[in-house]
Design an enzyme around this catalytic site. Sequence first.
Site, mmCIF file in Angstrom:
data_model
loop_
_atom_site.group_PDB
_atom_site.id
_atom_site.type_symbol
_atom_site.label_atom_id
_atom_site.label_comp_id
_atom_site.label_asym_id
_atom_site.label_seq_id
_atom_site.Cartn_x
_atom_site.Cartn_y
_atom_site.Cartn_z
ATOM 1 N N ASP A 16 0.818 -1.330 0.036
ATOM 2 C CA ASP A 16 0.085 -0.106 -0.029
ATOM 3 C C ASP A 16 0.732 1.404 -0.083
ATOM 4 O O ASP A 16 1.699 1.465 0.745
ATOM 5 C CB ASP A 16 -0.984 0.269 1.232
ATOM 6 C CG ASP A 16 -1.487 -1.205 1.505
ATOM 7 O OD1 ASP A 16 -1.604 -2.025 0.933
ATOM 8 O OD2 ASP A 16 -2.614 -1.186 2.770
ATOM 9 N N GLU A 44 -10.563 -2.586 4.310
ATOM 10 C CA GLU A 44 -9.244 -1.960 4.730
ATOM 11 C C GLU A 44 -9.080 -0.602 4.198
ATOM 12 O O GLU A 44 -9.924 -0.292 3.308
ATOM 13 C CB GLU A 44 -8.167 -2.899 3.885
ATOM 14 C CG GLU A 44 -8.181 -4.254 4.492
ATOM 15 C CD GLU A 44 -6.912 -5.082 4.049
ATOM 16 O OE1 GLU A 44 -6.361 -5.949 4.776
ATOM 17 O OE2 GLU A 44 -6.733 -5.117 2.887
HETATM 18 C C1 FRU Z 1 -3.844 -3.425 2.795
HETATM 19 C C2 FRU Z 1 -3.285 -4.149 3.948
HETATM 20 C C3 FRU Z 1 -3.659 -3.113 5.010
HETATM 21 C C4 FRU Z 1 -2.289 -3.169 6.081
HETATM 22 C C5 FRU Z 1 -1.257 -3.482 5.208
HETATM 23 C C6 FRU Z 1 -0.161 -4.512 5.731
HETATM 24 O O1 FRU Z 1 -3.064 -4.015 1.620
HETATM 25 O O2 FRU Z 1 -3.525 -5.372 4.137
HETATM 26 O O3 FRU Z 1 -4.777 -3.418 5.424
HETATM 27 O O4 FRU Z 1 -2.299 -2.094 6.889
HETATM 28 O O5 FRU Z 1 -1.795 -4.053 3.921
HETATM 29 O O6 FRU Z 1 0.892 -4.449 4.872
#
Ligand code: FRU
Length: 494
Positions: free
Chosen positions: A47, A229
């Site tokens: 992300d 998320e």
């Molecule tokens: C989304 C996610 C988020 C988390 C991060 C962990 O892709 O799963 O929810 O904070 O990636 O790397």
Amino acid sequence: MNLLKLPLIGCLMLAAGAVCSQTPAKVYHEGYRPQVHFSPKAKWTNDPNGLVFYKGTYHLFFQHYPDDIVWGPMHWGHAVSTDLIHWKQMPIALYPDKLGYIFSGSVVVDENNTSGFGKNGQTPLVAIFTHHDPEGEKSGSNTFQNESLAYSLDAGQTWTKYAANPVLKNPGIKDFRDPKVFWYAPQHKWVMSLATKDRITFYSSKNLKNWTKESEFGKTVGAHGGVWECPDLISLQLNGKQYWVLLVSINPGGENGGSATQYFVGEFNGHTFTPVSTNTKWIDYGPDDYAGVTWSNTGNRKIFLGWMSNWIYANQVPTKTWRNAMTIPRELSLKQVGSDIFLTGTPVKELGRIASKSLRINPATAKLPAQYTLKFDVTKINDYSLEFSNDAGEKLIIGYDRQKSRYYIDRSRSGEIAFNKEFVNMAYAPRLSASSTSTVELVMDASSVELFADGGLTIMTGIFFPSKTYTHLKVVSNQADIKNMVLTPLSSIW
Ligand code: FRU
């Protein structure tokens, strides 16, 4: 046997990372490396995090594992740009610590020093992120994700974690993460959108340190094929009226399998979010745009950046020195279609900075460059497809099916596909426009395409891994009138 080829073969047979006698490809110019998109110099990313504009600089923090090309203990990597297009990678901003890995979150400019982190009139930049405790997770606890702060007093270059972390403790919800914070001026307070399993929970705070729960949204609305998320609540105008748009990523449960980002258009009064329609809408119907959020501190301009991959195969894509990239930054707007309101996204105008002279092309004779935009008008809408192919016989097909009123991407013969069997699934996207004509813009890079149809009402992003650049284009059209095909080569940002 061609002896000259031996070192190359020897090199390919070795595991990734092993020493090989060949000179390694120059960084940022390895096979498949995006030339107009951000990707980390080396190793893993997922992300985008902490997107903030401050004093002429766009900051891009990103989920990063600097020791391997698979997901692992998360850090915040860091890159900066003055134009959203050229990026310079900086030292890692946040390292895991005794409270855990550094998961996704946001950065705000604390102009009024509400946090008190600024000393002697300094303006602090404050990061609000999730601390994910892997030990707690293993032990079966439900409270291993908590929200924490870090601040920077040198315009984002270096970061200090707040000594009293975490600031928002987990009340017993296993998935409790990805805080996105903005200043809600009418009530002089910060508002946090937080992903809490199957809904978004809103919190507010006067100082970024003490948070009060305001409300929840979404338990019975929208897509629920997976965990929610990376929320983002943004405000946009349409015909002089202010709306609020809530972005929510979901994994799995996307329209084309795996990860995708839905959104809700609605109203927000500082306490609760109320959608104006509950039809599920997607910010990008392609398989490869996830966890996208917008830059903070950009005024009325809302600029979105997504992670250009999908959790189904992100850990397996066939790159060697780095894994995964971001989308082209996109400017978001609202558009009314019939009685409903949709988001549109288009590449930021800054992409023009790397544009060479545009050429009207005849697809049958054109030799395509390595990265470019391709625009065309469809004056009579009917079935058509564009086949991008190379001399190795690999092809990527993008098209429109009039009867089903949908766009599609077919990457089943696009190059390397064997790393995950779901990678080849067809991707479809509805045409949302009611217009009798259509415009299409494609942004093509070494291993990705982004389709912006009908002014960005329908977007599809897909990655692919050809052994050579697709240099040929064949347009197959069944009575569709495709006009004004204009190709604009883009120069590499590296
Ligand atoms: C989304 C996610 C988020 C988390 C991060 C962990 O892709 O799963 O929810 O904070 O990636 O790397």
